[in-house]
Design a protein around this motif. Structure first.
Motif, PDB file in Angstrom:
ATOM      1  N   LEU A   1       0.822  -1.207   0.000  1.00  0.00           N
ATOM      2  CA  LEU A   1       0.000   0.000   0.000  1.00  0.00           C
ATOM      3  C   LEU A   1       0.856   1.257   0.000  1.00  0.00           C
ATOM      4  O   LEU A   1       0.485   2.270  -0.600  1.00  0.00           O
ATOM      5  N   SER A   2       2.010   1.209   0.657  1.00  0.00           N
ATOM      6  CA  SER A   2       2.893   2.383   0.642  1.00  0.00           C
ATOM      7  C   SER A   2       3.438   2.636  -0.750  1.00  0.00           C
ATOM      8  O   SER A   2       3.633   3.785  -1.155  1.00  0.00           O
ATOM      9  N   TRP A   3       3.673   1.557  -1.521  1.00  0.00           N
ATOM     10  CA  TRP A   3       4.102   1.737  -2.914  1.00  0.00           C
ATOM     11  C   TRP A   3       2.996   2.367  -3.742  1.00  0.00           C
ATOM     12  O   TRP A   3       3.250   3.197  -4.606  1.00  0.00           O
ATOM     13  N   MET A   4       1.755   1.952  -3.478  1.00  0.00           N
ATOM     14  CA  MET A   4       0.625   2.537  -4.201  1.00  0.00           C
ATOM     15  C   MET A   4       0.529   4.033  -3.941  1.00  0.00           C
ATOM     16  O   MET A   4       0.165   4.813  -4.821  1.00  0.00           O
ATOM     17  N   ASP A   5       0.876   4.459  -2.719  1.00  0.00           N
ATOM     18  CA  ASP A   5       0.808   5.883  -2.386  1.00  0.00           C
ATOM     19  C   ASP A   5       1.824   6.706  -3.158  1.00  0.00           C
ATOM     20  O   ASP A   5       1.726   7.931  -3.220  1.00  0.00           O
ATOM     21  N   LEU A   6       2.857   6.059  -3.747  1.00  0.00           N
ATOM     22  CA  LEU A   6       3.880   6.769  -4.501  1.00  0.00           C
ATOM     23  C   LEU A   6       3.505   6.957  -5.966  1.00  0.00           C
ATOM     24  O   LEU A   6       4.231   7.607  -6.709  1.00  0.00           O
ATOM     25  N   LEU A   7       2.372   6.386  -6.385  1.00  0.00           N
ATOM     26  CA  LEU A   7       1.939   6.535  -7.777  1.00  0.00           C
ATOM     27  C   LEU A   7       1.587   7.987  -8.068  1.00  0.00           C
ATOM     28  O   LEU A   7       1.220   8.742  -7.164  1.00  0.00           O
ATOM     29  N   PRO A   8       1.671   8.413  -9.340  1.00  0.00           N
ATOM     30  CA  PRO A   8       1.306   9.799  -9.685  1.00  0.00           C
ATOM     31  C   PRO A   8      -0.120  10.099  -9.263  1.00  0.00           C
ATOM     32  O   PRO A   8      -1.041   9.357  -9.622  1.00  0.00           O
ATOM     33  N   PRO A   9      -0.341  11.153  -8.491  1.00  0.00           N
ATOM     34  CA  PRO A   9      -1.679  11.400  -7.925  1.00  0.00           C
ATOM     35  C   PRO A   9      -2.614  12.100  -8.896  1.00  0.00           C
ATOM     36  O   PRO A   9      -2.177  12.770  -9.841  1.00  0.00           O
ATOM     37  N   GLY A  10      -3.887  11.944  -8.662  1.00  0.00           N
ATOM     38  CA  GLY A  10      -4.930  12.721  -9.314  1.00  0.00           C
ATOM     39  C   GLY A  10      -5.518  13.677  -8.293  1.00  0.00           C
ATOM     40  O   GLY A  10      -4.870  13.999  -7.284  1.00  0.00           O
ATOM     41  N   PRO A  11      -6.749  14.158  -8.505  1.00  0.00           N
ATOM     42  CA  PRO A  11      -7.393  15.010  -7.498  1.00  0.00           C
ATOM     43  C   PRO A  11      -7.483  14.260  -6.168  1.00  0.00           C
ATOM     44  O   PRO A  11      -7.952  13.132  -6.109  1.00  0.00           O
ATOM     45  N   LYS A  12      -7.022  14.886  -5.103  1.00  0.00           N
ATOM     46  CA  LYS A  12      -6.937  14.222  -3.808  1.00  0.00           C
ATOM     47  C   LYS A  12      -8.252  14.336  -3.049  1.00  0.00           C
ATOM     48  O   LYS A  12      -8.924  15.362  -3.091  1.00  0.00           O
ATOM     49  N   TRP A  13      -8.587  13.262  -2.377  1.00  0.00           N
ATOM     50  CA  TRP A  13      -9.760  13.243  -1.522  1.00  0.00           C
ATOM     51  C   TRP A  13      -9.410  13.809  -0.151  1.00  0.00           C
ATOM     52  O   TRP A  13      -8.270  13.708   0.306  1.00  0.00           O
ATOM     53  N   GLN A  14     -10.383  14.396   0.486  1.00  0.00           N
ATOM     54  CA  GLN A  14     -10.196  14.949   1.827  1.00  0.00           C
ATOM     55  C   GLN A  14     -11.508  14.848   2.593  1.00  0.00           C
ATOM     56  O   GLN A  14     -12.562  14.604   2.011  1.00  0.00           O
ATOM     57  N   THR A  15     -11.438  15.004   3.875  1.00  0.00           N
ATOM     58  CA  THR A  15     -12.633  14.930   4.714  1.00  0.00           C
ATOM     59  C   THR A  15     -12.737  16.194   5.556  1.00  0.00           C
ATOM     60  O   THR A  15     -11.734  16.709   6.037  1.00  0.00           O
ATOM     61  N   THR A  16     -13.945  16.688   5.698  1.00  0.00           N
ATOM     62  CA  THR A  16     -14.214  17.900   6.465  1.00  0.00           C
ATOM     63  C   THR A  16     -15.371  17.641   7.414  1.00  0.00           C
ATOM     64  O   THR A  16     -16.392  17.067   7.018  1.00  0.00           O
ATOM     65  N   GLN A  17     -15.202  18.067   8.650  1.00  0.00           N
ATOM     66  CA  GLN A  17     -16.266  17.946   9.647  1.00  0.00           C
ATOM     67  C   GLN A  17     -16.785  19.338   9.983  1.00  0.00           C
ATOM     68  O   GLN A  17     -15.994  20.280  10.142  1.00  0.00           O
ATOM     69  N   PHE A  18     -18.106  19.506  10.052  1.00  0.00           N
ATOM     70  CA  PHE A  18     -18.667  20.810  10.364  1.00  0.00           C
ATOM     71  C   PHE A  18     -19.970  20.645  11.115  1.00  0.00           C
ATOM     72  O   PHE A  18     -20.497  19.542  11.258  1.00  0.00           O
ATOM     73  N   GLU A  19     -20.503  21.760  11.586  1.00  0.00           N
ATOM     74  CA  GLU A  19     -21.735  21.768  12.354  1.00  0.00           C
ATOM     75  C   GLU A  19     -22.697  22.790  11.766  1.00  0.00           C
ATOM     76  O   GLU A  19     -22.282  23.699  11.051  1.00  0.00           O
ATOM     77  N   VAL A  20     -23.977  22.631  12.073  1.00  0.00           N
ATOM     78  CA  VAL A  20     -24.985  23.625  11.740  1.00  0.00           C
ATOM     79  C   VAL A  20     -25.250  24.432  13.016  1.00  0.00           C
ATOM     80  O   VAL A  20     -25.686  23.869  14.028  1.00  0.00           O
ATOM     81  N   GLN A  21     -24.965  25.705  12.962  1.00  0.00           N
ATOM     82  CA  GLN A  21     -25.024  26.535  14.168  1.00  0.00           C
ATOM     83  C   GLN A  21     -26.409  26.486  14.819  1.00  0.00           C
ATOM     84  O   GLN A  21     -27.426  26.725  14.185  1.00  0.00           O
ATOM     85  N   GLY A  22     -26.403  26.126  16.111  1.00  0.00           N
ATOM     86  CA  GLY A  22     -27.640  26.115  16.870  1.00  0.00           C
ATOM     87  C   GLY A  22     -28.417  24.816  16.796  1.00  0.00           C
ATOM     88  O   GLY A  22     -29.462  24.694  17.448  1.00  0.00           O
ATOM     89  N   TYR A  23     -27.935  23.824  16.008  1.00  0.00           N
ATOM     90  CA  TYR A  23     -28.657  22.562  15.864  1.00  0.00           C
ATOM     91  C   TYR A  23     -27.665  21.408  15.978  1.00  0.00           C
ATOM     92  O   TYR A  23     -26.588  21.437  15.369  1.00  0.00           O
TER      93      TYR A  23
END
Length: 695
Positions: free
Chosen positions: A30-52
């Protein structure tokens, strides 16, 4: 593979290192796979709805929409399927327009989302030709986000509006880079002067204006966007789900659920066609036969609006549209509205406790926007739930399962999603390098027969035809137009197997075995040995892309068997202009396929056309003054065959429950010609067989 199977495989494979555990080998891989030329990278974001508050944190798993658009525009795979010059806009030299098309599937997915239910959001660009970007296997639609489905701990009346706020906030984040690319401008303040987070007041005002209540839709600060253009209707929910939720229910109310089940159970089974041996199920092929199935049992005035809507559904799914095709689609929709009152008069619109006397159906109103949507976007989104699943990776069991306690599940998902796209690109790059090919897609096939519209496979075939197995794509279709038997009109290629099902047969054997006592009057007795086939295949071109070949369709001419005691014979269309031996009939049932010298003859018994107010109705033709009663037969060259045909029995008001699919076609003498068997046959036959206007 399960985790245990992965470990066992790595121990037996080239990872077999002494005293090194399989899990360590998997981490290294899996570490070798991470060295492959990348495309658009995925990311994760956590957020809240104010007051709920929500019962679990709100996570968004996403890619930057601008990066995804760049990767699609700069991908050489699509270089031969791209348009760079807009037709109507005047642009500076060196500039172009990149239309952004987005689609969201409301069907929740849970794979690779940590067990959470999420809606996938997809993106493609309008520069890619419609016949390519409409195919899921082309990988032109990229999943850019998994939209969370939060459960708010508040009054149920507020759940819908809060979920809508979350959805638009997520899309706003995903497309932020695209907005910058379009040069952000200022946005005017809200003229209502209402606090959007005072949900009680804001929701009330929104309902008065027939609005959803989202004050910051994701396009609010995206210049030059026109929401009524880029939000495109999609086929799955607006047509297929509409059919099952409404049209099919109307038919069940008028004809009867048991009666429809009996019709579908006894319908003749053709190769490649779904058969409903247990009655009606939630399957799209129901649409292919519903008009003919109800025509004998339902009043004609009820069948007419049903048929008009089915015509509309078929016409809307054309891969290529012209102004005349859009107009024909609108004509079908207008016909439905002109005669839909018959549905109400039949009391087919049923609610939970009473009969409905209106057509207040949101999806039905949405059909009015189809014509303009097609004009603006060249076609409709045809993604389905199955496509959504195809766009997700299937690494459900991975070494990451052992790391769940060490890493956040969102990071695990991001790594897996990144690797899936990198591996696909790396496979193609490696193949091209191994064959010393430049990373330029220079496929030129305008002068050749093309069997697929998959751009990756077209490129691979051009570079190295033997490397198809390295990539997952639709199975290539052999081009039988170069070596097969061409029809007289050259619009069909016909093939039989090299080895016949029967060879060196005598005329008496053939006449006795196939039950054709009059065959001797039709053929040449100078041929002592005959070869016989139980089926042949027809290959046709796509209607809208004549350079592309469709998968073959089998036509059966089988002897009686335990499964089909009265024989199993399919139906064909004949070339009326070329048939020297054809006594004037267009449709025939194949009884035998045989060869004297070259493959040239088939014996058939004929149906004849009768007029019918909604469909072509056919009857079986019998030879006059022959006892016992014998069907008219004649011998033709196989080159006179043009298309396979599906017939639906004229069941009448009640189905003969003693008949099954194995004997029904031989028992009945009256049939409907089903021009809805598939979209290609529909496009070929619809204009010439639309008896509603021509009779």
């Amino acid at each position: 593979m399960t985790q245990t199977e992965i470990d066992h495989f790595l121990k037996l494979s080239w990872f077999n290192v002494k005293d090194k555990p399989a899990f360590s080998c998997a981490r290294e891989l899996l570490s070798w796979m991470d060295l492959l030329p990348p495309g658009p990278k995925w990311q994760t974001t956590q957020f809240e709805v104010q007051g709920y508050t929500t019962d679990t944190p709100i996570h968004l798993i996403w890619c930057d929409g601008l990066e995804v658009a760049k990767s699609l525009f700069g991908n050489p795979i699509f270089a031969q399927n791209m348009s760079f010059d807009p037709l109507h806009d005047q642009l500076p030299e060196g500039a172009t327009i990149v239309p952004i098309i987005a689609a969201s599937d409301k069907t929740p997915v849970t794979r690779q989302t940590g067990g959470l239910e999420m809606h996938p959001l997809f993106l493609t660009i309008g520069n890619i030709n419609s016949d390519v970007h409409m195919k899921a296997t082309s990988h032109t639609w990229r999943c850019v986000a998994y939209m969370p489905i939060p459960k708010f701990e508040t009054h149920p009346n507020y759940h819908t509006i809060l979920k809508s706020h979350v959805w638009h906030k997520c899309v706003d984040l995903v497309f932020a880079g695209l907005k910058v690319a379009a040069k952000v401008s200022k946005f005017m303040p809200d003229p209502l002067s209402i606090d959007p987070w005072n949900l009680d007041q804001f929701q009330k005002k929104s309902k008065e204006l027939l609005l959803l209540g989202v004050h910051l839709p994701f396009w609010h600060d995206w210049p030059l966007t026109q929401v009524f253009i880029f939000l495109v209707p999609e086929i799955l929910h607006t047509l297929h789900k509409f059919f099952f939720n409404h049209l099919l229910q109307w038919c069940k109310e008028v004809v009867g659920n048991d009666e429809l089940d009996a019709c579908y159970k006894s319908h003749h089974k053709c190769i490649g066609m779904h058969h409903f041996s247990s009655g009606i199920s939630h399957h799209h092929d129901i649409q292919c036969t519903i008009v003919a199935m109800i025509s004998g049992a339902a009043p004609p005035e009820f069948v007419r609006p049903i048929r008009a809507l089915i015509n509309f559904m078929y016409q809307a799914q054309n891969p290529i549209h012209t102004e005349s095709s859009i107009e024909a689609m609108q004509v079908s929709l207008n016909k439905f509205h002109n005669c839909k009152v018959a549905i109400l008069e039949a009391e087919a619109r049923q609610g939970k406790s009473n009969i409905k006397e209106d057509f207040y159906i949101p999806k039905l109103k949405l059909l009015l926007s189809f014509a303009e949507a097609i004009r603006n976007n060249s076609g409709l989104v045809q993604l389905t739930v199955d496509v959504s699943e195809q766009l997700l990776i299937t690494h459900c069991k991975s070494p990451f399962t052992r790391m769940s306690k060490q890493k956040d599940f969102g990071e695990q998902i991001v790594h897996i999603l990144d690797r899936e796209e990198w591996m696909r690109q790396f496979n193609l790059y490696l193949l091209l390098c191994q064959h010393n090919q430049a990373l330029i897609n220079a496929v030129v096939d305008e002068d050749e027969e093309v069997c697929t519209t998959d751009p990756t496979m077209a490129w691979v075939s051009h570079v190295t035809p033997d490397a198809h197995h390295h990539f997952s794509a639709p199975r290539p279709i052999h081009n039988h137009f170069t070596k097969g038997i061409l029809s007289n009109s050259a619009n069909a290629a016909l093939t039989v197997t090299r080895s016949p099902d029967g060879s060196n047969l005598s005329w008496p054997d053939v006449m006795h075995t196939y039950g054709l006592p009059d065959l001797r009057h039709k053929c040449f007795w100078m041929f002592s040995a005959i070869k016989v086939w139980s089926k042949f295949h027809i290959h046709l071109h796509l209607t809208f892309h004549p350079s592309i070949i469709m998968p073959s369709q089998a036509v059966q001419a089988k002897l009686p068997s335990d499964a089909f005691p009265p024989r199993n014979c399919d139906v064909i269309f004949l070339d009326m202009n070329q048939g020297a031996n054809n006594p004037g009939f267009s449709v025939a049932q194949v009884r035998i396929v045989f060869q004297l010298a070259p493959p040239q003859c088939s014996t058939a018994k004929l149906p004849d056309f009768l007029s019918h107010p909604l469909l072509y109705k056919l009857k079986r033709v019998y030879a006059p003054e022959m006892q016992p009663k014998t069907c008219t037969r004649f011998v033709i060259s196989i080159t006179e065959v043009t298309h396979p045909v599906e017939l639906v029995l004229v069941y009448g008001e009640k189905v003969n429950r003693s008949l099954t699919l194995t004997m029904s076609q031989e028992h009945y003498d009256h049939f409907y010609l089903n021009c809805y068997v598939d979209k290609e046959i529909y496009n070929v036959l619809h204009e010439s067989l639309d008896t509603e206007y021509t009779l």
